[in-house]
Design an enzyme around this catalytic site. Structure first.
Site, PDB file in Angstrom:
ATOM      1  N   GLN A 192      -6.177   2.879   2.169  1.00  0.00           N
ATOM      2  CA  GLN A 192      -5.456   4.105   2.450  1.00  0.00           C
ATOM      3  C   GLN A 192      -6.473   5.142   2.901  1.00  0.00           C
ATOM      4  OE1 GLN A 192      -3.130   5.796   3.519  1.00  0.00           O
ATOM      5  NE2 GLN A 192      -1.600   5.435   1.914  1.00  0.00           N
ATOM      6  N   ASP A 219       7.703   1.286   1.401  1.00  0.00           N
ATOM      7  CA  ASP A 219       8.382   2.197   0.469  1.00  0.00           C
ATOM      8  C   ASP A 219       9.871   2.175   0.772  1.00  0.00           C
ATOM      9  OD1 ASP A 219       6.061   3.119  -0.897  1.00  0.00           O
ATOM     10  OD2 ASP A 219       5.548   4.241   0.912  1.00  0.00           O
ATOM     11  N   HIS A 253       1.561  -5.133  11.252  1.00  0.00           N
ATOM     12  CA  HIS A 253       1.973  -4.821   9.877  1.00  0.00           C
ATOM     13  C   HIS A 253       3.366  -5.404   9.655  1.00  0.00           C
ATOM     14  CE1 HIS A 253      -0.649  -0.887   9.594  1.00  0.00           C
ATOM     15  NE2 HIS A 253      -1.244  -1.828  10.308  1.00  0.00           N
ATOM     16  N   ALA A 291       3.942  -6.787  -2.132  1.00  0.00           N
ATOM     17  CA  ALA A 291       3.242  -7.380  -0.979  1.00  0.00           C
ATOM     18  C   ALA A 291       2.779  -8.801  -1.328  1.00  0.00           C
ATOM     19  CB  ALA A 291       2.043  -6.505  -0.612  1.00  0.00           C
ATOM     20  N   TYR A 312      -6.107   1.086  -2.323  1.00  0.00           N
ATOM     21  CA  TYR A 312      -6.031   2.533  -2.533  1.00  0.00           C
ATOM     22  C   TYR A 312      -7.225   3.035  -3.338  1.00  0.00           C
ATOM     23  CZ  TYR A 312      -1.467   1.374  -0.869  1.00  0.00           C
ATOM     24  OH  TYR A 312      -0.468   0.891  -0.071  1.00  0.00           O
ATOM     25  N   TYR A 319       4.694  -0.814  10.975  1.00  0.00           N
ATOM     26  CA  TYR A 319       6.021  -1.433  10.914  1.00  0.00           C
ATOM     27  C   TYR A 319       6.911  -0.515  10.079  1.00  0.00           C
ATOM     28  CZ  TYR A 319       9.325  -5.292   9.859  1.00  0.00           C
ATOM     29  OH  TYR A 319      10.417  -6.097   9.742  1.00  0.00           O
ATOM     30  N   HIS A 331      -2.943   3.482  -6.214  1.00  0.00           N
ATOM     31  CA  HIS A 331      -1.615   3.620  -5.604  1.00  0.00           C
ATOM     32  C   HIS A 331      -0.818   4.664  -6.390  1.00  0.00           C
ATOM     33  CE1 HIS A 331       2.582   2.490  -4.681  1.00  0.00           C
ATOM     34  NE2 HIS A 331       2.078   2.346  -3.473  1.00  0.00           N
ATOM     35  N   GLU A 340      -5.684   1.899  14.176  1.00  0.00           N
ATOM     36  CA  GLU A 340      -4.245   1.717  13.916  1.00  0.00           C
ATOM     37  C   GLU A 340      -3.445   2.573  14.890  1.00  0.00           C
ATOM     38  OE1 GLU A 340      -2.222   2.158   9.809  1.00  0.00           O
ATOM     39  OE2 GLU A 340      -1.452   3.856  10.960  1.00  0.00           O
TER      40      GLU A 340
HETATM   41  P1  FAD Z   1       1.715  -3.580  -3.336  1.00  0.00           P
HETATM   42  O1  FAD Z   1       0.407  -4.234  -3.160  1.00  0.00           O
HETATM   43  O2  FAD Z   1       2.909  -4.451  -3.539  1.00  0.00           O
HETATM   44  O3  FAD Z   1       1.588  -2.524  -4.549  1.00  0.00           O
HETATM   45  C1  FAD Z   1       2.595  -1.531  -4.727  1.00  0.00           C
HETATM   46  C2  FAD Z   1       2.544  -1.029  -6.165  1.00  0.00           C
HETATM   47  O4  FAD Z   1       3.018  -2.054  -7.037  1.00  0.00           O
HETATM   48  C3  FAD Z   1       1.148  -0.668  -6.671  1.00  0.00           C
HETATM   49  O5  FAD Z   1       1.280   0.418  -7.549  1.00  0.00           O
HETATM   50  C4  FAD Z   1       0.708  -1.926  -7.415  1.00  0.00           C
HETATM   51  O6  FAD Z   1      -0.264  -1.630  -8.421  1.00  0.00           O
HETATM   52  C5  FAD Z   1       2.036  -2.378  -8.017  1.00  0.00           C
HETATM   53  N1  FAD Z   1       2.141  -3.821  -8.241  1.00  0.00           N
HETATM   54  C6  FAD Z   1       1.729  -4.819  -7.427  1.00  0.00           C
HETATM   55  N2  FAD Z   1       2.058  -6.026  -7.968  1.00  0.00           N
HETATM   56  C7  FAD Z   1       2.693  -5.774  -9.130  1.00  0.00           C
HETATM   57  C8  FAD Z   1       3.278  -6.588 -10.154  1.00  0.00           C
HETATM   58  N3  FAD Z   1       3.248  -7.924 -10.076  1.00  0.00           N
HETATM   59  N4  FAD Z   1       3.857  -5.978 -11.226  1.00  0.00           N
HETATM   60  C9  FAD Z   1       3.879  -4.619 -11.335  1.00  0.00           C
HETATM   61  N5  FAD Z   1       3.336  -3.800 -10.397  1.00  0.00           N
HETATM   62  C10 FAD Z   1       2.763  -4.365  -9.322  1.00  0.00           C
HETATM   63  N6  FAD Z   1       4.110   1.325   5.091  1.00  0.00           N
HETATM   64  C11 FAD Z   1       5.038   0.990   6.022  1.00  0.00           C
HETATM   65  O7  FAD Z   1       6.235   1.126   5.772  1.00  0.00           O
HETATM   66  N7  FAD Z   1       4.672   0.472   7.244  1.00  0.00           N
HETATM   67  C12 FAD Z   1       3.377   0.272   7.581  1.00  0.00           C
HETATM   68  O8  FAD Z   1       3.084  -0.190   8.672  1.00  0.00           O
HETATM   69  C13 FAD Z   1       2.360   0.634   6.629  1.00  0.00           C
HETATM   70  N8  FAD Z   1       1.048   0.439   6.890  1.00  0.00           N
HETATM   71  C14 FAD Z   1       0.105   0.697   5.915  1.00  0.00           C
HETATM   72  C15 FAD Z   1      -1.249   0.415   6.172  1.00  0.00           C
HETATM   73  C16 FAD Z   1      -2.216   0.662   5.204  1.00  0.00           C
HETATM   74  C17 FAD Z   1      -3.666   0.337   5.493  1.00  0.00           C
HETATM   75  C18 FAD Z   1      -1.848   1.234   3.950  1.00  0.00           C
HETATM   76  C19 FAD Z   1      -2.890   1.534   2.903  1.00  0.00           C
HETATM   77  C20 FAD Z   1      -0.509   1.524   3.680  1.00  0.00           C
HETATM   78  C21 FAD Z   1       0.481   1.255   4.658  1.00  0.00           C
HETATM   79  N9  FAD Z   1       1.839   1.489   4.419  1.00  0.00           N
HETATM   80  C22 FAD Z   1       2.787   1.164   5.356  1.00  0.00           C
HETATM   81  C23 FAD Z   1       2.269   2.114   3.152  1.00  0.00           C
HETATM   82  C24 FAD Z   1       2.607   1.074   2.064  1.00  0.00           C
HETATM   83  O9  FAD Z   1       3.737   0.340   2.421  1.00  0.00           O
HETATM   84  C25 FAD Z   1       2.858   1.845   0.763  1.00  0.00           C
HETATM   85  O10 FAD Z   1       1.674   2.466   0.342  1.00  0.00           O
HETATM   86  C26 FAD Z   1       3.504   1.074  -0.378  1.00  0.00           C
HETATM   87  O11 FAD Z   1       3.861   2.035  -1.385  1.00  0.00           O
HETATM   88  C27 FAD Z   1       2.643   0.026  -1.057  1.00  0.00           C
HETATM   89  O12 FAD Z   1       2.384  -1.037  -0.265  1.00  0.00           O
HETATM   90  P2  FAD Z   1       1.356  -2.194  -0.749  1.00  0.00           P
HETATM   91  O13 FAD Z   1       1.444  -3.276   0.221  1.00  0.00           O
HETATM   92  O14 FAD Z   1       0.046  -1.593  -1.063  1.00  0.00           O
HETATM   93  O15 FAD Z   1       2.095  -2.609  -2.117  1.00  0.00           O
END
Ligand code: FAD
Length: 285
Positions: free
Chosen positions: A176, A107, A75, A125, A145, A47, A149, A15
């Site tokens: 993560q 976030d 991303h 997501a 995670y 991103y 998370h 990355e």
């Molecule tokens: P999600 O999969 O949407 O989950 C987020 C939270 O919501 C979790 O607690 C999940 O359990 C909960 N959830 C999911 N669906 C539901 C639902 N239907 N109802 C209730 N709760 C729900 N951030 C950036 O800004 N830019 C980047 O480029 C970036 N790259 C990353 C790369 C990796 C490999 C990782 C692990 C993280 C990265 N992040 C990045 C950070 C990421 O954006 C944050 O960790 C963010 O808080 C969660 O993203 P996610 O896509 O995992 O979220």
């Protein structure tokens, strides 16, 4: 498009992140010119949630794909995105030859109020996946995670939503960062039991500077095992020794993961080609 390995060998990927200053774009190109020599399965580009730096993400992804001839994984985040924004970003990526995306929620950026965040167009997501799939042939990755998370109320809840996300059509997961492999092995056991079968790339962050703990590591919410904190305490006054010890820690983590049958290792390079290359030498060469 990224092709997951099917022969049991371990995938290697990296990355990078876009530089803050526009002038520094050539620095990241130099880094990529070195990393590409390792022939990674893919290189991902972060991103800025809320769209900051999004042009640079696409620009760097295009460099990876077309100049380095390595699969680029761009991303993208749901936060700050609406349907038109997503469509035009995907169009832009495809025009540049990039057909792999990591779909993330992101976030709340500092520039966004709580209210704006609460009223966001795409909540998770998972909401991005059908839209991305709808635009045609793309490889779609998602985040996971091993230590759950940070916002999730429980491991069960987090796993439930992860399964929903994968079932919407993810091709692989990237974890993560984690510093204790046992946490990862327990996580893999749990997700496989829950019926998640896609390949999982283990995210490894080499700690080569003591101050990384106060920045990227604390932002990630990942816990730091005693062995790593002792090592940092021992070498924090000596930059050269700290770097060596941090590389050794990452090398040991990766070799142990390989011995336990990990499907992929994803290095959070922090844009440091030399560290990445040293780790590669000791693990994949
Ligand atoms: P999600 O999969 O949407 O989950 C987020 C939270 O919501 C979790 O607690 C999940 O359990 C909960 N959830 C999911 N669906 C539901 C639902 N239907 N109802 C209730 N709760 C729900 N951030 C950036 O800004 N830019 C980047 O480029 C970036 N790259 C990353 C790369 C990796 C490999 C990782 C692990 C993280 C990265 N992040 C990045 C950070 C990421 O954006 C944050 O960790 C963010 O808080 C969660 O993203 P996610 O896509 O995992 O979220």
């Amino acid at each position: 498009m990224i092709r997951e390995r099917k022969d049991g060998s371990v995938a290697f990927s990296c990355e990078v992140f876009p530089p803050k200053r526009n002038d520094d774009i050539y620095e990241i190109y130099k880094t990529l010119d070195s990393i590409k020599l390792l022939k990674p399965d893919f290189i991902s580009v972060t991103y800025g949630a809320g769209g900051s730096n999004s042009k640079k993400t696409a620009q760097i992804a295009a460099y990876i794909q077309n100049i380095c001839d390595v699969e680029a994984l761009a991303h993208l985040t749901a936060v700050g995105m609406d349907e038109n924004g997503l469509k035009s970003l995907l169009f832009e990526l495809k025009k540049k030859g990039v057909r792999n995306v990591l779909a993330l929620r992101g976030d709340r950026p500092k520039t966004m109020t709580e209210e704006e965040y609460e009223n966001r167009y795409y909540r998770y997501a998972a909401d991005l996946i059908p839209e991305i799939r709808g635009t045609g042939d793309m490889f779609v990755a998602g985040a996971c995670y091993p230590e759950i998370h940070p916002e999730s109320p429980s491991a069960e809840e987090d796993l439930k939503h992860l399964k929903e996300k994968v079932d919407l059509g993810l091709d692989c997961l990237i974890t993560q960062m984690f510093f204790d492999n046992d946490t990862f092995y327990r996580f893999i056991e749990r997700i496989r039991k829950a019926g998640i079968t896609v390949p999982v790339h283990a995210g490894i962050m080499p700690i080569t500077r003591a101050n990384q703990l106060g920045t990227s590591v604390s932002l990630s919410g990942s816990s730091v095992p005693l062995a790593l904190s002792l090592l940092i305490a021992k070498y924090s006054d000596n930059a050269e020794d700290m770097k060596k010890a941090g590389i050794e820690y990452a090398v040991n983590q990766i070799n142990d993961l390989k011995a336990h049958g990990v499907e992929g290792v994803h290095i959070y390079t922090m844009n440091k080609a030399d560290v990445t290359m040293e780790i590669y030498e000791e693990t994949f060469k």
